[in-house]
Scaffold this motif. Sequence first.
Motif, PDB file in Angstrom:
ATOM      1  N   PHE A  78     127.698  37.448  65.896  1.00 39.56           N
ATOM      2  CA  PHE A  78     129.059  37.836  66.252  1.00 39.56           C
ATOM      3  C   PHE A  78     129.756  36.829  67.163  1.00 39.56           C
ATOM      4  N   LYS A  79     129.226  35.610  67.284  1.00 39.31           N
ATOM      5  CA  LYS A  79     129.797  34.649  68.225  1.00 39.31           C
ATOM      6  C   LYS A  79     131.242  34.274  67.888  1.00 39.31           C
ATOM      7  N   ASN A  80     131.644  34.298  66.632  1.00 39.36           N
ATOM      8  CA  ASN A  80     133.014  33.947  66.249  1.00 39.36           C
ATOM      9  C   ASN A  80     133.878  35.171  65.965  1.00 39.36           C
ATOM     10  N   TYR A  81     133.387  36.342  66.297  1.00 43.13           N
ATOM     11  CA  TYR A  81     134.130  37.572  66.047  1.00 43.13           C
ATOM     12  C   TYR A  81     135.295  37.689  67.029  1.00 43.13           C
ATOM     13  N   THR A 114     137.607  39.886  68.933  1.00 43.95           N
ATOM     14  CA  THR A 114     137.678  41.291  69.342  1.00 43.95           C
ATOM     15  C   THR A 114     139.106  41.802  69.404  1.00 43.95           C
ATOM     16  N   ASN A 118     118.603  35.737  70.586  1.00 44.60           N
ATOM     17  CA  ASN A 118     119.979  36.224  70.680  1.00 44.60           C
ATOM     18  C   ASN A 118     120.595  36.356  69.300  1.00 44.60           C
ATOM     19  N   LEU A 158     121.737  38.848  67.503  1.00 40.63           N
ATOM     20  CA  LEU A 158     122.964  39.636  67.403  1.00 40.63           C
ATOM     21  C   LEU A 158     124.145  38.870  67.989  1.00 40.63           C
ATOM     22  N   ARG A 159     123.939  38.210  69.106  1.00 40.52           N
ATOM     23  CA  ARG A 159     125.015  37.408  69.697  1.00 40.52           C
ATOM     24  C   ARG A 159     125.421  36.280  68.762  1.00 40.52           C
ATOM     25  N   GLN A 160     124.446  35.649  68.121  1.00 39.70           N
ATOM     26  CA  GLN A 160     124.750  34.566  67.192  1.00 39.70           C
ATOM     27  C   GLN A 160     125.557  35.073  66.010  1.00 39.70           C
TER      28      GLN A 160
END
Length: 80
Positions: free
Chosen positions: A57-60, A62, A51, A53-55
């Motif tokens: 952007f985990k604190n992004y 939106t 994961n 990509l998920r890691q």
Amino acid sequence: MKVNLKKWGNSHGIRIPEVVINEMNLNENQRFNLTVEEDAIALKVEENQKNLLRQMFKNYDTNQKSEEFDWGEPQGKEVE
């Protein structure tokens, strides 16, 4: 599902069928951990890439609003 072991340079390789690639959502540069368990070879997707990509952007947030940024006057041939 049967596959064959083939010579590949100084090593050997087994091709993973496309249906397995699609089912597991693997990519060309996927990394695995290989283990030998009695008379079986087990491949497990390397956890830190599973994961990625998920890691990243985990604190992004939106809900962030973008603002205009003034880069100054053109310095080269940006505008002709």
